[in-house]
Design an enzyme around this catalytic site. Structure first.
Site, PDB file in Angstrom:
ATOM      1  N   LYS A 209      -5.636  51.525 -65.821  1.00  0.00           N
ATOM      2  CA  LYS A 209      -6.254  50.631 -66.789  1.00  0.00           C
ATOM      3  C   LYS A 209      -7.586  50.094 -66.293  1.00  0.00           C
ATOM      4  O   LYS A 209      -7.921  50.176 -65.117  1.00  0.00           O
ATOM      5  CB  LYS A 209      -5.295  49.487 -67.127  1.00  0.00           C
ATOM      6  CG  LYS A 209      -4.945  48.578 -65.977  1.00  0.00           C
ATOM      7  CD  LYS A 209      -4.155  47.387 -66.500  1.00  0.00           C
ATOM      8  CE  LYS A 209      -3.997  46.350 -65.405  1.00  0.00           C
ATOM      9  NZ  LYS A 209      -3.519  45.071 -65.896  1.00  0.00           N
TER      10      LYS A 209
ATOM     11  N   LYS B 219     -11.438  45.154 -62.753  1.00  0.00           N
ATOM     12  CA  LYS B 219     -12.709  44.909 -62.059  1.00  0.00           C
ATOM     13  C   LYS B 219     -12.764  45.599 -60.695  1.00  0.00           C
ATOM     14  O   LYS B 219     -13.800  46.079 -60.286  1.00  0.00           O
ATOM     15  CB  LYS B 219     -12.992  43.417 -61.949  1.00  0.00           C
ATOM     16  CG  LYS B 219     -12.158  42.650 -60.940  1.00  0.00           C
ATOM     17  CD  LYS B 219     -12.788  41.264 -60.767  1.00  0.00           C
ATOM     18  CE  LYS B 219     -11.837  40.211 -60.304  1.00  0.00           C
ATOM     19  NZ  LYS B 219     -11.081  40.165 -59.204  1.00  0.00           N
TER      20      LYS B 219
ATOM     21  N   LYS C 262      -2.767  38.959 -49.682  1.00  0.00           N
ATOM     22  CA  LYS C 262      -4.027  38.316 -49.301  1.00  0.00           C
ATOM     23  C   LYS C 262      -4.254  38.400 -47.790  1.00  0.00           C
ATOM     24  O   LYS C 262      -5.376  38.594 -47.334  1.00  0.00           O
ATOM     25  CB  LYS C 262      -4.034  36.840 -49.737  1.00  0.00           C
ATOM     26  CG  LYS C 262      -4.451  36.644 -51.179  1.00  0.00           C
ATOM     27  CD  LYS C 262      -5.925  36.937 -51.368  1.00  0.00           C
ATOM     28  CE  LYS C 262      -6.340  36.693 -52.818  1.00  0.00           C
ATOM     29  NZ  LYS C 262      -7.679  37.220 -53.107  1.00  0.00           N
TER      30      LYS C 262
END
Ligand code: TRP
Length: 329
Positions: free
Chosen positions: A194, A197, A111
């Site tokens: 895969k 989003k 992050k």
């Protein structure tokens, strides 16, 4: 019967990868366990959404999960921010979480790299809030993906630490819910990896027929099968995999045979896949639209869920306060 807790991220629309990979399991699991599903809207503040975005995202995700079959009469479905006891347990757990271990968490380091301009303390203590979410219900199982395993490990650590610190056996140490062979991965339309989003390679449950067709028609393939080929290329294999989820077996066989005879036209395969995908998504899409327009239903779901979740959470926090030594005068 296990007590299961799962937090649902409120960013991003659901795609077929989420549907087959997670939600299908949730809808099954809810009948066999005491399930708590919640929208992690406190967590979403770590990325500073606007008030309108925050509400819109929560509403959308909630509608999507309900449309997919999460049943508010069977499972407890609620908003994290409706259960303020979670915030209190988070505060208490923060006193036992060491800055060093939080800083070393891989998800935190990721992050920091992703949003260097917003390294807030909530990001650092994200695993503590997640632990509070889980142990507040004394959960024994948590369905998590690989990316969330470090967080579950920390949850166990915090639960153990609390028990040791106060000499109690209060919090169970939650384990990952094992779906075994039911764990499925839907590939994306871009040839590799895969559906996800961030990859922009997915079919969303809210995609219109037109959008689905457009996405499928521009999916990656190859230049066609050749005689004595060794292996089907990954992009084509992926299209067949998706097809197996949404088309009937006869259709899949038809195209497999065409492929084996080197007679396949990918355009035909894609057209059929688009039709079948749309037929699959259509009822979900319509249900999502219907539910998200039904204020009264949503309000009722959220209120009922909050009531059930708070009852359990309040009991845990009351006991935790006692164990810690807060005493009434
Ligand atoms: N961190 C999880 C995710 O990003 C969401 C989450 C928050 C969660 N609290 C949780 C998942 C508790 C399981 C249990 O997907």
């Amino acid at each position: 019967m296990e007590t299961v807790v799962s937090g649902i991220r409120s960013t991003g629309n659901l795609h077929l990868g989420n549907y087959f990979g997670a939600i299908c399991n949730f809808t099954k699991m809810q009948h066999e366990n005491d399930c708590y599903f919640f929208i992690a809207d406190y967590h979403s503040l770590t990325t500073h959404p606007t008030p309108a975005d925050l509400h819109g995202n929560v509403r959308r995700v909630l509608s999507e999960y309900l449309a997919c079959g999460i049943d508010p009469e069977t499972a407890t479905i609620y908003l994290q921010s409706d259960v303020q006891e979670v915030a209190e347990l988070y505060l208490l757990l923060n006193m036992m979480a060491y800055v060093g271990e939080l800083e070393r968490t891989t998800t935190f380091k990721d992050k920091v790299r992703l949003q260097p301009e917003n390294v807030n303390a909530g990001l650092l203590t994200y695993p503590v809030l997640m632990a509070a979410d889980i142990i507040i219900h004394k959960a024994t199982k948590v369905p998590v993906g690989k990316d969330q395993e470090p967080h579950l490990e920390m949850t166990r650590k915090f639960a153990r630490r609390f028990n040791n610190m106060y000499g109690v056996e209060f919090f169970p140490e939650p384990e990952a819910y094992n779906f075994g062979k039911e764990l499925v991965k839907i590939p994306g339309l871009d040839g590799t990896g895969k559906m996800g989003k961030s990859e922009g390679n997915g079919i969303y449950l809210t995609d219109s027929e037109k959008v689905i067709r457009k996405k499928v028609m521009s999916a990656v393939t190859d230049s066609g099968p050749v005689e004595n080929y060794q292996n089907m290329s990954e992009p084509v294999k992926n299209l067949f995999t998706i097809m197996e989820f949404v088309s009937d077996p006869a259709t899949v066989n038809y195209f497999r045979e065409k492929y084996n005879l080197c007679q396949i036209r990918y355009g035909d395969l894609k057209k059929q896949l688009a039709v079948d995908l749309n037929a699959f998504v259509k009822p979900l899409r319509e249900r999502i639209i219907e539910i998200s327009a039904d204020d009264e239903y949503l309000r009722k779901v959220v209120q009922t869920g909050a009531g059930k979740a708070r009852e359990k959470a309040a009991r845990t926090v009351r006991e935790v306060r006692e164990i810690i030594g807060f005493k009434p005068f």
